[in-house]
Design an enzyme around this catalytic site. Structure first.
Site, short mmCIF file in Angstrom:
data_model
loop_
_atom_site.label_atom_id
_atom_site.label_comp_id
_atom_site.label_asym_id
_atom_site.label_seq_id
_atom_site.Cartn_x
_atom_site.Cartn_y
_atom_site.Cartn_z
N LYS A 125 56.84 48.69 11.57
CA LYS A 125 56.18 49.89 11.02
C LYS A 125 56.70 50.19 9.61
O LYS A 125 55.93 50.47 8.69
CB LYS A 125 56.41 51.09 11.96
CG LYS A 125 55.66 50.94 13.29
CD LYS A 125 56.08 51.94 14.36
CE LYS A 125 55.40 51.58 15.69
NZ LYS A 125 55.79 52.46 16.81
N GLN B 113 60.33 56.67 18.40
CA GLN B 113 60.01 55.47 19.16
C GLN B 113 60.45 55.63 20.62
O GLN B 113 61.58 56.05 20.90
CB GLN B 113 60.70 54.25 18.52
CG GLN B 113 60.30 52.91 19.13
CD GLN B 113 58.85 52.52 18.89
OE1 GLN B 113 58.24 52.93 17.90
NE2 GLN B 113 58.28 51.73 19.78
N ASP C 70 51.53 59.59 16.05
CA ASP C 70 51.40 58.77 17.27
C ASP C 70 50.33 59.34 18.21
O ASP C 70 49.92 58.67 19.16
CB ASP C 70 52.73 58.76 18.03
CG ASP C 70 53.44 57.42 17.95
OD1 ASP C 70 52.78 56.41 17.70
OD2 ASP C 70 54.68 57.41 18.13
N1 GUN Z 1 56.73 52.69 22.52
C1 GUN Z 1 55.77 51.79 22.83
N2 GUN Z 1 54.67 52.00 22.09
C2 GUN Z 1 54.94 53.06 21.29
C3 GUN Z 1 54.20 53.73 20.28
O1 GUN Z 1 53.04 53.44 19.98
N3 GUN Z 1 54.84 54.76 19.67
C4 GUN Z 1 56.09 55.14 19.99
N4 GUN Z 1 56.63 56.18 19.35
N5 GUN Z 1 56.81 54.53 20.92
C5 GUN Z 1 56.23 53.49 21.56
#
Ligand code: GUN
Length: 292
Positions: A52, A96, A119
């Site tokens: 990211k 995350q 998100d």
């Molecule tokens: N863990 C697995 N997929 C995601 C996601 O799309 N965003 C976040 N913040 N954590 C995750």
């Protein structure tokens, strides 16, 4: 059979976003800024967050990574969230998941300002999405919709079977694909661990979305000829023929399923890259105040 190429699409979308950043710079506007909070040393989370941050750098977004060890207190994570909520330069941020067991994920998600929740996990965004109001869409479902749109895949009246009812993929994609408009207007079946005769449900699908986290679970003889298969799984399995000793596979048994499909996403190179790209699209929307 046509591959739904997440790598190519995400490169195209990132080039479009980079061009937007150039325009913003020309006009002296605000550069989109994404922050990511990474707690602990879960290897998969590290890979995702690094990807990211790297993508932000590629397209000219500002990015910030906030890292803490796995023994950080819940109070400190709440403080990090409060600081990001109040930082006027940060347009959007993510925490995350998964978080260490002693931290209440629900409490953290609720503490995030929904106007910065790129998100799309906050209940305000989820509720607005479910009612068809402007909202940050969760990144993976948003990435899947963008993939269907850019490959012009017909969805109206199609029967879509979703495997898995998670809050971040299965449940939201089932809502989004049943909404009015394109891509949507599907008849959706949401299946889960208590579903009886899952192969029979999948055989009725024109579109299959597999998001259960079990490697190579969906088999070729479950899939109708000509179906579109979206594989959300990213699972690492042992593979002695690889130098690393392992490889990534999806929730779909690609070799038996692919010959039966009209379209299928590969793993890696499919939905995963679209998830990152969707997060960047949400960050631009946040910067432009397009939703709130
Ligand atoms: N863990 C697995 N997929 C995601 C996601 O799309 N965003 C976040 N913040 N954590 C995750």
């Amino acid at each position: 059979m046509q591959l739904l190429d997440g790598k190519l699409l995400s490169e195209n979308i990132k080039a479009e976003l980079a061009a937007e950043v150039d325009q913003i710079k020309l006009k002296g506007g605000k550069i989109p800024h994404l922050a990511a909070v990474l707690i602990g040393d879960n290897p998969a989370s590290q890979v995702y967050v690094n990807s990211k941050i790297k993508s932000c750098e590629q397209i000219g977004f500002t990015s910030t990574m906030v890292r803490r060890s796995g023994d950080v207190s819940e109070e400190e994570v709440l403080e990090i969230v409060a600081n990001l909520n109040n930082d006027p330069d940060v347009d959007g941020f993510i925490v995350q998941l998964p978080l260490p067991k002693h931290i209440d994920e629900e409490k953290i998600m609720l503490a995030i300002d929904y106007r910065k929740d790129v998100d799309g996990f906050h209940p305000v965004n989820f509720g607005r999405m479910a009612q068809g109001m402007p909202a940050f869409l969760p990144a993976t479902p948003f990435g899947i919709l963008e993939m269907l749109r850019r490959y012009n895949i017909e969805t109206s009246g199609k029967h879509c079977v979703v495997l898995g009812r998670s809050n971040i993929v299965g449940t939201p994609i089932s809502i989004l694909l049943s909404r009015k408009g394109y891509p949507g207007d599907c008849t959706v079946t949401l299946t889960h661990s208590r579903t009886q005769d899952l192969p029979a449900e999948v055989r009725r699908a024109d579109i299959v979305v597999a998001a259960i986290g079990i490697p190579q679970f969906v088999k070729g003889d479950w899939v109708k000829e000509g179906a579109v298969v979206i594989d959300v799984g990213i699972n690492r399995i042992p593979d002695a023929s690889r130098k690393s000793g392992s490889r990534l596979v999806g929730d779909v048994d690609f070799d038996s399923v692919a010959p039966r499909c009209s379209h299928i996403t590969p793993v890696p190179g499919g939905v995963g890259l679209m998830t990152v790209t969707a997060l960047l699209m949400n960050t631009l929307k946040a910067c432009r105040k397009e939703i709130y």
